[in-house]
Design a protein around this motif. Structure first.
Motif, PDB file in Angstrom:
ATOM      1  N   MET A  68       0.823  -1.205   0.000  1.00 57.65           N
ATOM      2  CA  MET A  68       0.000   0.000   0.000  1.00 57.65           C
ATOM      3  C   MET A  68       0.860   1.260   0.000  1.00 57.65           C
ATOM      4  O   MET A  68       1.999   1.242   0.476  1.00 57.65           O
ATOM      5  N   LYS A  69       0.281   2.333  -0.494  1.00 59.24           N
ATOM      6  CA  LYS A  69       0.885   3.654  -0.358  1.00 59.24           C
ATOM      7  C   LYS A  69       0.381   4.250   0.949  1.00 59.24           C
ATOM      8  O   LYS A  69      -0.826   4.350   1.174  1.00 59.24           O
ATOM      9  N   VAL A  70       1.291   4.639   1.840  1.00 61.73           N
ATOM     10  CA  VAL A  70       0.924   5.111   3.173  1.00 61.73           C
ATOM     11  C   VAL A  70       1.413   6.542   3.372  1.00 61.73           C
ATOM     12  O   VAL A  70       2.583   6.851   3.123  1.00 61.73           O
ATOM     13  N   SER A  71       0.510   7.397   3.817  1.00 61.66           N
ATOM     14  CA  SER A  71       0.869   8.762   4.205  1.00 61.66           C
ATOM     15  C   SER A  71       0.538   8.921   5.682  1.00 61.66           C
ATOM     16  O   SER A  71      -0.606   8.696   6.090  1.00 61.66           O
ATOM     17  N   VAL A  72       1.539   9.285   6.472  1.00 59.65           N
ATOM     18  CA  VAL A  72       1.346   9.438   7.910  1.00 59.65           C
ATOM     19  C   VAL A  72       1.397  10.923   8.248  1.00 59.65           C
ATOM     20  O   VAL A  72       2.402  11.596   7.996  1.00 59.65           O
ATOM     21  N   PHE A  73       0.319  11.425   8.812  1.00 65.42           N
ATOM     22  CA  PHE A  73       0.199  12.835   9.177  1.00 65.42           C
ATOM     23  C   PHE A  73       0.633  13.008  10.626  1.00 65.42           C
ATOM     24  O   PHE A  73       0.170  12.283  11.516  1.00 65.42           O
TER      25      PHE A  73
END
Length: 334
Positions: free
Chosen positions: A117-122
């Protein structure tokens, strides 16, 4: 397994995170027989995206220590991440956001990577340190957000990606049932008298409570263990209600227990229900440091936030089969 709102009982329609009727969180109804083949207690997972999680050691010394910091990414959060990510992969989700600058962010980044998966962590704009480096190492994008913790969560929610929130996505919390199962199994299928947990957003408390409830209902254990929730004096929203104490949420958390930062947790109502027959204990930074040193001298290097369980135990000193859950690795913070 049905997914229902904890507050009004409405069934979840799809992958929404909050009930469309009342805004409450969802949970999975655990309505099936217990299996000693522990993975079978999660029948909605058809194929596990595994990194070798679960089955952490239970160390018997002067009391019992469940070494959950020995999960693959160094925290108990892997129990939630493996379950959530495995389920989301089955639904076809390929891009996700998460809001956490700590163990949850690192864990979701790792399992997301394993699932392709493509993961973006804010994270808050002030976030730094080894946990942020760990998130980046797994290939996730780190998005820094100015403002409060709520602003960070809102940015992740509005990112256009599926918000795989470790607090609100019910499969994350549900995966933590596995910890309760292992504690009972490690004690020869006996129930401990007490289990000490560090408590912040409530995912650990709610997951463990659900696991014990399942085993009690199915006759695996005869008695429900007393759950002792431990919070820092500075961040004690649960304990303040349970113990009828004054509480003024800090604008900036400065406690040494820097993984316990949920000053106004979304799941507080659910946490209060889960701790109804348990206790909540607050500990000072000095007490946490003393407990951390005691654990290190036993060869157990944990986060300060994890050492709260020993600090809480030392204040109560119940000697009757108490289990302390050690949740995060000290290698992340030393």
């Amino acid at each position: 397994m049905k997914q229902i709102c904890t507050r009004c009982g409405k069934e979840r329609g799809g992958l929404e995170l909050k009930c469309t009727r009342c805004g409450g969180p969802f949970k999975l109804e655990v309505d099936f027989p217990f299996s000693r083949n522990l993975r079978e207690n999660f029948p909605y997972v058809k194929e596990w995206v595994s990194l070798g999680e679960w089955n952490t050691p239970m160390l018997k010394g002067d009391l019992y220590y469940k070494l959950d910091f020995l999960n693959p990414t160094g925290s108990y959060k892997d129990r939630g991440s493996v379950t959530m990510i495995s389920y989301l992969k089955q639904t076809g989700i390929r891009e996700i956001s998460e809001d956490s600058s700590g163990n949850a962010g690192a864990s979701v980044a790792a399992y997301g990577a394993a699932a392709g998966m493509k993961v973006s962590v804010f994270v808050p704009s002030s976030a730094k340190g080894n946990k942020v480096k760990q998130i980046v190492a797994y290939g996730a994008s780190v998005v820094k957000v100015n403002g409060s913790r709520e602003d960070v969560e809102l940015a992740a929610e509005r990112s256009g990606l599926y918000h795989a929130s470790h607090v609100l996505e019910p499969h994350f919390r549900d995966g933590i049932r596995s910890l309760a199962y292992e504690i009972v199994r490690d004690l020869g299928w006996e129930s401990p008298s007490e289990v000490y947990l560090p408590v912040s957003a409530g995912t650990l408390l709610l997951g463990v409570h659900e696991g014990f409830k399942h085993m009690l209902r199915e006759g695996v254990i005869r008695d429900m263990p007393k759950i002792v929730a431990v919070q820092s004096k500075q961040v004690s929203p649960l304990c303040s209600v349970v113990n009828h104490e004054d509480y003024d949420p800090p604008e900036n958390v400065t406690s040494i227990a820097d993984a316990l930062v949920s000053t106004n947790p979304t799941l507080l109502r659910e946490m209060l229900e889960a701790i109804k027959e348990g206790e909540c204990v607050t500990v000072s930074d000095d007490e946490i440091v003393d407990a951390w040193k005691d654990l290190a001298r036993k060869g157990l290097l944990v986060e300060y936030s994890s050492a709260t369980t020993l600090a809480g135990y030392k204040k109560r000193k119940d000697k009757d089969m108490a289990v302390l859950v050690l949740t995060g690795s000290g290698l992340k913070t030393i």
